[in-house]
Scaffold this motif. Structure first.
Motif, PDB file in Angstrom:
ATOM      1  N   THR A   1      13.644   2.557   8.303  1.00 16.87           N
ATOM      2  CA  THR A   1      14.498   3.735   8.486  1.00 16.87           C
ATOM      3  C   THR A   1      13.635   4.989   8.438  1.00 16.87           C
ATOM      4  O   THR A   1      12.439   4.931   8.156  1.00 16.87           O
ATOM      5  CB  THR A   1      15.555   3.809   7.369  1.00 16.87           C
ATOM      6  N   ALA A   2      14.252   6.128   8.698  1.00 13.55           N
ATOM      7  CA  ALA A   2      13.512   7.388   8.654  1.00 13.55           C
ATOM      8  C   ALA A   2      12.980   7.656   7.244  1.00 13.55           C
ATOM      9  O   ALA A   2      11.844   8.106   7.072  1.00 13.55           O
ATOM     10  CB  ALA A   2      14.398   8.535   9.115  1.00 13.55           C
ATOM     11  N   LEU A   3      13.783   7.371   6.228  1.00  8.67           N
ATOM     12  CA  LEU A   3      13.302   7.559   4.853  1.00  8.67           C
ATOM     13  C   LEU A   3      12.237   6.535   4.489  1.00  8.67           C
ATOM     14  O   LEU A   3      11.328   6.822   3.710  1.00  8.67           O
ATOM     15  CB  LEU A   3      14.462   7.496   3.870  1.00  8.67           C
ATOM     16  N   GLY A   4      12.312   5.341   5.048  1.00  4.77           N
ATOM     17  CA  GLY A   4      11.259   4.348   4.845  1.00  4.77           C
ATOM     18  C   GLY A   4       9.948   4.808   5.459  1.00  4.77           C
ATOM     19  O   GLY A   4       8.876   4.668   4.860  1.00  4.77           O
ATOM     20  N   LEU A   5      10.029   5.379   6.665  1.00  4.45           N
ATOM     21  CA  LEU A   5       8.843   5.932   7.299  1.00  4.45           C
ATOM     22  C   LEU A   5       8.286   7.108   6.501  1.00  4.45           C
ATOM     23  O   LEU A   5       7.078   7.282   6.387  1.00  4.45           O
ATOM     24  CB  LEU A   5       9.155   6.364   8.735  1.00  4.45           C
ATOM     25  N   THR A   6       9.189   7.890   5.906  1.00  6.60           N
ATOM     26  CA  THR A   6       8.764   8.988   5.033  1.00  6.60           C
ATOM     27  C   THR A   6       7.966   8.441   3.849  1.00  6.60           C
ATOM     28  O   THR A   6       6.951   9.015   3.454  1.00  6.60           O
ATOM     29  CB  THR A   6       9.982   9.783   4.541  1.00  6.60           C
ATOM     30  N   GLY A   7       8.409   7.327   3.291  1.00  4.67           N
ATOM     31  CA  GLY A   7       7.677   6.693   2.196  1.00  4.67           C
ATOM     32  C   GLY A   7       6.302   6.212   2.629  1.00  4.67           C
ATOM     33  O   GLY A   7       5.323   6.357   1.890  1.00  4.67           O
TER      34      GLY A   7
END
Length: 152
Positions: free
Chosen positions: A124-130
């Motif tokens: 997800t976008a937040l996973g990519l942020t991580g």
């Protein structure tokens, strides 16, 4: 260079990233409220990355901007320590790693971004942020190791 000076630059980079991420989030809120600036335009709502809630947009923008700051800072440190030739070698080493990764993915027939395979497929976008945050920490550590012997 003393570690306290380096820490101040890191804090400056984080502060700049936080404020810039907040500005991008505010501009995105204005864009949503006005229906895309009255033209159904999407300038600050980048699909997949910055299309979520306000806090996800703020966090993603902040992390990306901080990672870019740290990456640029590392280039400056490399230039300060080894000069133009060292900077060119640093760039060449990164290009070599990127080409090796692309060749490996191609020859192994890994489908990193497809819907059916790969470890990045369901990110997800937040996973990519991580993932980008972890990369920023690695870049920050590399910069700190490099600056230990740099002359100012």
């Amino acid at each position: 260079m003393p570690s306290s000076v380096v820490a101040r630059y890191d804090l400056l980079g984080m502060a700049l990233a936080l404020v810039s991420g907040l500005a991008l989030t505010a501009l995105q809120a204005i864009e949503r409220a006005t229906g895309g600036w009255g033209l159904s335009m999407r300038f600050f709502r980048v699909p997949y990355l910055l299309s979520g809630s306000w806090y996800a947009t703020w966090l993603t923008a902040t992390v990306i901007l901080f990672a870019l700051f740290v990456y640029g800072m590392w280039y400056g440190i490399v230039y300060s320590r080894w000069g133009p030739l060292g900077t060119l070698a640093f760039l060449a080493a990164q290009a070599l790693v990127a080409v090796a990764a692309v060749v490996t993915v191609s020859f192994e027939h890994w489908h990193l971004w497809s819907a059916t395979g790969g470890s990045f497929a369901g990110l997800t976008a937040l996973g990519l942020t991580g993932v980008i945050a972890a990369l920023a920490v690695v870049l920050l550590a590399g910069g700190h190791v490099t600056i230990r012997r740099a002359t100012v």
